[in-house]
Design a protein around this motif. Structure first.
Motif, PDB file in Angstrom:
ATOM      1  N   ILE A  74       1.066  -1.253   0.199  1.00 53.67           N
ATOM      2  CA  ILE A  74       0.031   0.043   0.045  1.00 53.67           C
ATOM      3  C   ILE A  74       1.002   1.178  -0.077  1.00 53.67           C
ATOM      4  O   ILE A  74       0.616   2.255  -0.877  1.00 53.67           O
ATOM      5  N   TRP A  75       1.935   1.418   0.884  1.00 58.65           N
ATOM      6  CA  TRP A  75       2.768   2.410   1.022  1.00 58.65           C
ATOM      7  C   TRP A  75       3.494   2.516  -0.262  1.00 58.65           C
ATOM      8  O   TRP A  75       3.573   3.688  -0.788  1.00 58.65           O
ATOM      9  N   ASP A  76       4.101   1.676  -1.052  1.00 57.67           N
ATOM     10  CA  ASP A  76       4.859   1.730  -2.326  1.00 57.67           C
ATOM     11  C   ASP A  76       3.570   2.276  -3.352  1.00 57.67           C
ATOM     12  O   ASP A  76       4.133   3.062  -4.041  1.00 57.67           O
ATOM     13  N   ALA A  77       2.300   1.798  -3.318  1.00 59.01           N
ATOM     14  CA  ALA A  77       1.230   1.934  -4.531  1.00 59.01           C
ATOM     15  C   ALA A  77       1.051   3.392  -4.545  1.00 59.01           C
ATOM     16  O   ALA A  77       0.863   4.113  -5.361  1.00 59.01           O
ATOM     17  N   ALA A  78       0.831   3.905  -2.924  1.00 60.13           N
ATOM     18  CA  ALA A  78       0.371   5.262  -2.910  1.00 60.13           C
ATOM     19  C   ALA A  78       1.577   6.158  -3.371  1.00 60.13           C
ATOM     20  O   ALA A  78       1.107   7.224  -3.885  1.00 60.13           O
ATOM     21  N   HIS A  79       2.999   5.781  -2.764  1.00 56.85           N
ATOM     22  CA  HIS A  79       3.865   6.768  -3.171  1.00 56.85           C
ATOM     23  C   HIS A  79       4.025   6.809  -4.859  1.00 56.85           C
ATOM     24  O   HIS A  79       4.329   7.855  -5.444  1.00 56.85           O
ATOM     25  N   ASP A  84       3.264   9.866  -9.893  1.00 56.14           N
ATOM     26  CA  ASP A  84       2.778   9.528 -11.225  1.00 56.14           C
ATOM     27  C   ASP A  84       3.629   8.693 -11.891  1.00 56.14           C
ATOM     28  O   ASP A  84       3.830   8.643 -12.953  1.00 56.14           O
ATOM     29  N   ARG A  85       4.061   7.716 -10.968  1.00 60.10           N
ATOM     30  CA  ARG A  85       4.850   6.499 -11.545  1.00 60.10           C
ATOM     31  C   ARG A  85       3.991   5.435 -11.585  1.00 60.10           C
ATOM     32  O   ARG A  85       2.914   5.231 -11.075  1.00 60.10           O
ATOM     33  N   PRO A  86       4.235   4.238 -12.650  1.00 62.14           N
ATOM     34  CA  PRO A  86       3.684   3.086 -12.704  1.00 62.14           C
ATOM     35  C   PRO A  86       3.651   2.378 -11.589  1.00 62.14           C
ATOM     36  O   PRO A  86       4.969   2.467 -10.759  1.00 62.14           O
ATOM     37  N   LEU A  87       2.766   1.729 -11.059  1.00 64.03           N
ATOM     38  CA  LEU A  87       2.686   0.718  -9.937  1.00 64.03           C
ATOM     39  C   LEU A  87       3.654  -0.584 -10.072  1.00 64.03           C
ATOM     40  O   LEU A  87       3.650  -0.791 -11.140  1.00 64.03           O
ATOM     41  N   SER A 143      -8.047   8.847  -7.124  1.00 65.15           N
ATOM     42  CA  SER A 143      -6.798   8.492  -7.478  1.00 65.15           C
ATOM     43  C   SER A 143      -5.759   9.538  -7.760  1.00 65.15           C
ATOM     44  O   SER A 143      -4.675   9.436  -7.225  1.00 65.15           O
ATOM     45  N   GLU A 144      -6.495  10.409  -8.305  1.00 68.44           N
ATOM     46  CA  GLU A 144      -5.676  11.743  -8.814  1.00 68.44           C
ATOM     47  C   GLU A 144      -5.283  12.579  -7.533  1.00 68.44           C
ATOM     48  O   GLU A 144      -4.591  13.607  -7.805  1.00 68.44           O
TER      49      GLU A 144
END
Length: 192
Positions: A74-79, A84-87, A143-144
């Motif tokens: 969750i931390w990585d995906a949120a950052h 604005d990087r791909p998950l 998301s944005e």
């Protein structure tokens, strides 16, 4: 409420329970913030509002390990989303794996005025509920509005729920006030 290992605490509303969960500790330099040391710590965190999931089945060591993996994802995906990087494929797979489990099932109390979670209440269900919330957050209109605190030394992430979408700080009382104080000092220094 977040607690700094150097002392002090501040009110922080990440705007989503899954992001609140992401701030319960971490790896590497974030290990000093770790609050989920034992399975019982995870059970205690899950009982807190707004989730309020009182475990009817004790949390296991395996569930604690899964919780920490989900937290990191969750931390990585949120950052990644905030920047604005791909998950990463790993974060997506971990979130999807947790979400695939049965979630918490809401249950209306007999008096019809209160609700809780239908037993049995297990940690895997709570983790599924958090993962599903993160999926909705990442794939929905909010998301944005996932942001990282604008302070140059604060990694906290949040959903900007302000009407104009202009929130910059994790908490005004912490990073916002620090920024204003630094700006004031800089102005005074150039005026002298």
């Amino acid at each position: 409420m977040l607690h700094d290992p150097k002392g002090g605490s501040f009110r922080f509303d990440a705007g989503a329970v899954c992001l609140d969960f992401a701030h319960t500790g971490g790896e590497g330099r974030y290990a000093v913030f770790e609050s989920l040391h034992e399975p019982a710590d995870l059970g205690e965190w899950l009982t807190q509002p707004p989730l309020g999931a009182v475990m009817t089945v004790p949390v296991t060591t395996g569930e604690l390990t899964a919780a920490k993996a989900l937290r990191q994802a969750i931390w990585d995906a949120a950052h990644d989303r905030a920047a604005d990087r791909p998950l990463t494929a790993e974060a997506v797979a971990t979130i999807n794996r947790a979400a695939a489990e049965a979630p918490l099932a809401p249950e209306l109390a007999a008096d019809g005025t209160n609700a809780g979670w239908a037993p049995p209440v297990r940690a895997t269900q709570a983790l599924s509920t958090l993962a599903r919330e993160m999926i909705e957050l990442l794939s929905g209109p909010s998301s944005e509005r996932i942001r990282e605190c604008a302070s140059d030394n604060c990694p906290l992430v949040f959903v900007d729920l302000s009407r104009p979408g202009a929130r910059r700080w994790c908490a005004m009382e912490r990073c916002g006030n620090r920024h204003k104080l630094r700006a004031l000092r800089a102005r005074r220094a150039t005026e002298s």
